[in-house]
Design a protein around this motif. Structure first.
Motif, PDB file in Angstrom:
ATOM      1  N   LEU A   1       0.821  -1.215   0.000  1.00  0.00           N
ATOM      2  CA  LEU A   1       0.000   0.000   0.000  1.00  0.00           C
ATOM      3  C   LEU A   1       0.853   1.263   0.000  1.00  0.00           C
ATOM      4  O   LEU A   1       0.555   2.234  -0.708  1.00  0.00           O
ATOM      5  CB  LEU A   1      -0.910   0.013   1.233  1.00  0.00           C
ATOM      6  CG  LEU A   1      -2.092  -0.957   1.216  1.00  0.00           C
ATOM      7  CD1 LEU A   1      -2.694  -1.080   2.613  1.00  0.00           C
ATOM      8  CD2 LEU A   1      -3.149  -0.502   0.217  1.00  0.00           C
ATOM      9  N   LEU A   2       1.910   1.259   0.787  1.00  0.00           N
ATOM     10  CA  LEU A   2       2.728   2.458   0.951  1.00  0.00           C
ATOM     11  C   LEU A   2       3.792   2.605  -0.125  1.00  0.00           C
ATOM     12  O   LEU A   2       4.195   3.724  -0.460  1.00  0.00           O
ATOM     13  CB  LEU A   2       3.398   2.441   2.329  1.00  0.00           C
ATOM     14  CG  LEU A   2       2.460   2.540   3.527  1.00  0.00           C
ATOM     15  CD1 LEU A   2       3.210   2.220   4.822  1.00  0.00           C
ATOM     16  CD2 LEU A   2       1.839   3.931   3.607  1.00  0.00           C
ATOM     17  N   HIS A   3       4.267   1.473  -0.645  1.00  0.00           N
ATOM     18  CA  HIS A   3       5.366   1.493  -1.622  1.00  0.00           C
ATOM     19  C   HIS A   3       5.066   0.516  -2.773  1.00  0.00           C
ATOM     20  O   HIS A   3       5.800  -0.450  -2.976  1.00  0.00           O
ATOM     21  CB  HIS A   3       6.680   1.115  -0.931  1.00  0.00           C
ATOM     22  CG  HIS A   3       7.013   1.978   0.240  1.00  0.00           C
ATOM     23  ND1 HIS A   3       7.592   3.220   0.113  1.00  0.00           N
ATOM     24  CD2 HIS A   3       6.830   1.782   1.573  1.00  0.00           C
ATOM     25  CE1 HIS A   3       7.755   3.761   1.313  1.00  0.00           C
ATOM     26  NE2 HIS A   3       7.304   2.912   2.205  1.00  0.00           N
ATOM     27  N   PRO A   4       3.994   0.767  -3.519  1.00  0.00           N
ATOM     28  CA  PRO A   4       3.610  -0.181  -4.576  1.00  0.00           C
ATOM     29  C   PRO A   4       4.691  -0.390  -5.628  1.00  0.00           C
ATOM     30  O   PRO A   4       4.760  -1.463  -6.249  1.00  0.00           O
ATOM     31  CB  PRO A   4       2.346   0.447  -5.182  1.00  0.00           C
ATOM     32  CG  PRO A   4       2.409   1.898  -4.789  1.00  0.00           C
ATOM     33  CD  PRO A   4       3.081   1.923  -3.450  1.00  0.00           C
ATOM     34  N   GLU A   5       5.555   0.604  -5.788  1.00  0.00           N
ATOM     35  CA  GLU A   5       6.633   0.468  -6.779  1.00  0.00           C
ATOM     36  C   GLU A   5       7.680  -0.550  -6.346  1.00  0.00           C
ATOM     37  O   GLU A   5       8.476  -1.010  -7.167  1.00  0.00           O
ATOM     38  CB  GLU A   5       7.285   1.828  -7.026  1.00  0.00           C
ATOM     39  CG  GLU A   5       8.201   2.332  -5.915  1.00  0.00           C
ATOM     40  CD  GLU A   5       7.489   2.849  -4.679  1.00  0.00           C
ATOM     41  OE1 GLU A   5       8.189   3.206  -3.701  1.00  0.00           O
ATOM     42  OE2 GLU A   5       6.236   2.912  -4.685  1.00  0.00           O
ATOM     43  N   ARG A   6       7.675  -0.940  -5.068  1.00  0.00           N
ATOM     44  CA  ARG A   6       8.655  -1.910  -4.572  1.00  0.00           C
ATOM     45  C   ARG A   6       8.090  -3.335  -4.510  1.00  0.00           C
ATOM     46  O   ARG A   6       8.828  -4.264  -4.157  1.00  0.00           O
ATOM     47  CB  ARG A   6       9.123  -1.511  -3.157  1.00  0.00           C
ATOM     48  CG  ARG A   6       9.703  -0.115  -3.013  1.00  0.00           C
ATOM     49  CD  ARG A   6      10.927   0.121  -3.879  1.00  0.00           C
ATOM     50  NE  ARG A   6      12.038  -0.760  -3.606  1.00  0.00           N
ATOM     51  CZ  ARG A   6      13.013  -0.502  -2.735  1.00  0.00           C
ATOM     52  NH1 ARG A   6      12.980   0.608  -2.021  1.00  0.00           N
ATOM     53  NH2 ARG A   6      14.022  -1.345  -2.579  1.00  0.00           N
ATOM     54  N   VAL A   7       6.807  -3.495  -4.811  1.00  0.00           N
ATOM     55  CA  VAL A   7       6.144  -4.797  -4.666  1.00  0.00           C
ATOM     56  C   VAL A   7       5.606  -5.257  -6.017  1.00  0.00           C
ATOM     57  O   VAL A   7       4.793  -4.567  -6.633  1.00  0.00           O
ATOM     58  CB  VAL A   7       4.995  -4.720  -3.634  1.00  0.00           C
ATOM     59  CG1 VAL A   7       4.259  -6.065  -3.546  1.00  0.00           C
ATOM     60  CG2 VAL A   7       5.537  -4.319  -2.263  1.00  0.00           C
ATOM     61  N   ARG A   8       6.071  -6.425  -6.457  1.00  0.00           N
ATOM     62  CA  ARG A   8       5.572  -6.986  -7.713  1.00  0.00           C
ATOM     63  C   ARG A   8       4.251  -7.713  -7.514  1.00  0.00           C
ATOM     64  O   ARG A   8       3.334  -7.610  -8.327  1.00  0.00           O
ATOM     65  CB  ARG A   8       6.599  -7.964  -8.295  1.00  0.00           C
ATOM     66  CG  ARG A   8       7.922  -7.347  -8.670  1.00  0.00           C
ATOM     67  CD  ARG A   8       8.801  -8.373  -9.376  1.00  0.00           C
ATOM     68  NE  ARG A   8      10.125  -7.852  -9.665  1.00  0.00           N
ATOM     69  CZ  ARG A   8      11.060  -8.514 -10.353  1.00  0.00           C
ATOM     70  NH1 ARG A   8      10.795  -9.735 -10.809  1.00  0.00           N
ATOM     71  NH2 ARG A   8      12.238  -7.971 -10.569  1.00  0.00           N
ATOM     72  N   SER A   9       4.182  -8.506  -6.461  1.00  0.00           N
ATOM     73  CA  SER A   9       2.971  -9.249  -6.127  1.00  0.00           C
ATOM     74  C   SER A   9       2.983  -9.518  -4.639  1.00  0.00           C
ATOM     75  O   SER A   9       4.017  -9.371  -3.973  1.00  0.00           O
ATOM     76  CB  SER A   9       2.888 -10.567  -6.909  1.00  0.00           C
ATOM     77  OG  SER A   9       3.869 -11.490  -6.437  1.00  0.00           O
ATOM     78  N   LEU A  10       1.822  -9.924  -4.105  1.00  0.00           N
ATOM     79  CA  LEU A  10       1.688 -10.151  -2.664  1.00  0.00           C
ATOM     80  C   LEU A  10       1.003 -11.482  -2.409  1.00  0.00           C
ATOM     81  O   LEU A  10      -0.034 -11.776  -3.010  1.00  0.00           O
ATOM     82  CB  LEU A  10       0.870  -9.021  -2.032  1.00  0.00           C
ATOM     83  CG  LEU A  10       0.499  -9.180  -0.559  1.00  0.00           C
ATOM     84  CD1 LEU A  10       1.742  -9.153   0.315  1.00  0.00           C
ATOM     85  CD2 LEU A  10      -0.488  -8.091  -0.132  1.00  0.00           C
ATOM     86  N   VAL A  11       1.601 -12.272  -1.514  1.00  0.00           N
ATOM     87  CA  VAL A  11       0.940 -13.455  -0.970  1.00  0.00           C
ATOM     88  C   VAL A  11       0.779 -13.196   0.526  1.00  0.00           C
ATOM     89  O   VAL A  11       1.765 -13.092   1.259  1.00  0.00           O
ATOM     90  CB  VAL A  11       1.751 -14.743  -1.218  1.00  0.00           C
ATOM     91  CG1 VAL A  11       0.998 -15.960  -0.665  1.00  0.00           C
ATOM     92  CG2 VAL A  11       2.019 -14.928  -2.714  1.00  0.00           C
ATOM     93  N   SER A  12      -0.466 -13.072   0.966  1.00  0.00           N
ATOM     94  CA  SER A  12      -0.794 -12.734   2.352  1.00  0.00           C
ATOM     95  C   SER A  12      -1.372 -13.986   3.008  1.00  0.00           C
ATOM     96  O   SER A  12      -2.438 -14.463   2.615  1.00  0.00           O
ATOM     97  CB  SER A  12      -1.811 -11.585   2.372  1.00  0.00           C
ATOM     98  OG  SER A  12      -2.219 -11.263   3.687  1.00  0.00           O
ATOM     99  N   VAL A  13      -0.672 -14.516   4.010  1.00  0.00           N
ATOM    100  CA  VAL A  13      -1.008 -15.827   4.567  1.00  0.00           C
ATOM    101  C   VAL A  13      -1.291 -15.718   6.068  1.00  0.00           C
ATOM    102  O   VAL A  13      -0.511 -15.118   6.813  1.00  0.00           O
ATOM    103  CB  VAL A  13       0.149 -16.831   4.338  1.00  0.00           C
ATOM    104  CG1 VAL A  13      -0.256 -18.235   4.773  1.00  0.00           C
ATOM    105  CG2 VAL A  13       0.580 -16.837   2.878  1.00  0.00           C
TER     106      VAL A  13
END
Length: 279
Positions: free
Chosen positions: A113-125
Motif C-alpha cells: 500500500l505504501l510502496h507499490p513500486e517496490r512490490v511486484r505481487s503479494l501473498v498474504s497468509v
C-alpha cells in the motif's frame, strides 16, 4: 547460509539469501509475530528456489539476530515496513514479490500500500486486514488459544524454554496434518540458541501490529493471493476472506486442515500459486 545485515537508521536487520539474487525471481519472506526467520523451513525455501525464485528471509526487529529493544521502548508497524525496505535495498532489489505470514501478512499488505513500486505481487497468509483496526482485529482472534498460550509454565532452564517454543508451535499448528515434531524441536533449539525469546517482544510487536498508518486496502494495486487455514486455531479464516474481499482482483484460498503454519503437504500448491501470481 551467511547472515548479513541491513540498516534502517540505528536498527540492524539480519537477513539471509537463498538462491541467486541477480538471476532468480525476487521473493521476500516476512515472518510473523515474535518468530525468527529460521521458522521458515529450509526445505520450503529450497523448493521456492527450485521453482525459480531467489529467496530472502529476515529477522524482524526485536527478534533473532536483529536489533532488540528494551522495556519501555516502542515502534510501529510502519517502522517494520521500513525494515523490509532496508532489506530490499541491502540485497539490491528495486522491487520484489512479497510473501508474508501472520503479522508478516500485515507488513506485506502495508508495504504494497505504501510502496507499490517496490512490490511486484503479494501473498498474504494467515493474516488479518492491516486496516481492520484494533476492535475488528480482536474479533478475528481465537482467544481460547491465546489463553492457553498465556498459561504456559515459566521456563527456568534452556530445555524448558525450548519445550515452550515447541508447545507454542504445536498449539497453533495445522490440526489436519501430522505435527513435524523433530523439525519443530530442531528449529526451537536453533531459535533459542540464536537469541532466547524475550516476552517483551510479544508485547511490543502486538502493539506495533495495531499501529499501521496506511491507505485503504481497496487502493492496493498489486496482484494478490490471500491464503487462510480453514482450521486455524489462532486466526479465524474469515480474516483472510475479508482481506481478499477488500483488495481488487485478489484470489482467496482456504485450505481445509491447515492451521497457523504451512504444512509440508501443502507446499507444492502454495509454491505454484506464488509462482502464478508472480507471473
Amino acid at each position: 547460509m551467511t547472515v548479513r545485515y541491513a540498516a534502517n537508521k540505528d536498527v540492524q536487520i539480519a537477513y539471509e539469501v537463498l538462491g541467486d539474487p541477480a538471476t532468480g525471481v525476487p521473493l521476500l519472506l516476512i515472518m510473523g509475530l515474535d518468530y525468527q526467520m529460521v521458522w521458515w523451513p529450509d526445505e520450503f525455501c529450497e523448493q521456492l528456489v527450485a521453482a525459480g525464485f531467489a529467496v530472502v528471509r529476515f529477522d524482524n526487529r526485536d527478534t533473532g539476530l536483529s536489533t532488540h529493544f528494551a522495556k519501555g521502548d516502542s515502534y510501529t508497524g510502519n517502522d517494520m515496513v521500513d525494515d523490509a525496505l532496508a532489506v530490499l535495498d541491502a540485497v539490491g532489489w528495486s522491487d520484489a514479490n512479497v510473501f508474508g505470514g501472520s503479522l508478516g501478512a500485515a507488513i506485506g499488505q502495508a508495504l504494497a500500500l505504501l510502496h507499490p513500486e517496490r512490490v511486484r505481487s503479494l501473498v498474504s497468509v494467515m493474516g488479518t486486514p492491516v486496516t481492520a483496526g484494533t476492535l475488528r482485529t480482536l474479533r478475528y482472534v481465537r482467544f481460547g488459544t491465546v489463553a492457553k498460550l498465556a498459561r504456559l509454565p515459566k521456563a527456568a532452564t534452556r530445555e524448558q524454554e525450548i519445550d515452550n517454543l515447541v508447545t507454542v508451535y504445536r498449539t497453533v499448528a495445522s490440526p489436519g496434518y501430522p505435527f513435524p515434531e523433530d523439525w519443530a524441536r530442531h528449529v526451537a533449539t536453533l531459535s533459542h540458541d540464536r537469541h532466547p525469546r524475550d516476552p517483551g517482544t510479544t508485547v511490543r510487536q502486538n502493539a506495533a501490529s495495531r499501529r499501521f498508518t496506511v491507505p485503504a486496502l481497496s487502493t492496493l494495486t498489486r496482484p494478490t493471493v490471500v491464503i487462510a487455514g480453514a482450521d486455524d486455531p489462532l486466526v479465524r479464516p474469515v480474516a483472510g476472506r475479508d482481506t481478499a474481499r477488500q483488495i481488487p482482483g485478489a484470489t482467496f484460498v482456504s485450505y481445509p486442515g491447515m492451521g497457523h503454519n504451512l504444512p509440508e503437504e501443502l507446499w507444492p500448491d502454495i509454491i505454484e500459486r506464488t509462482r502464478a501470481v508472480a507471473r
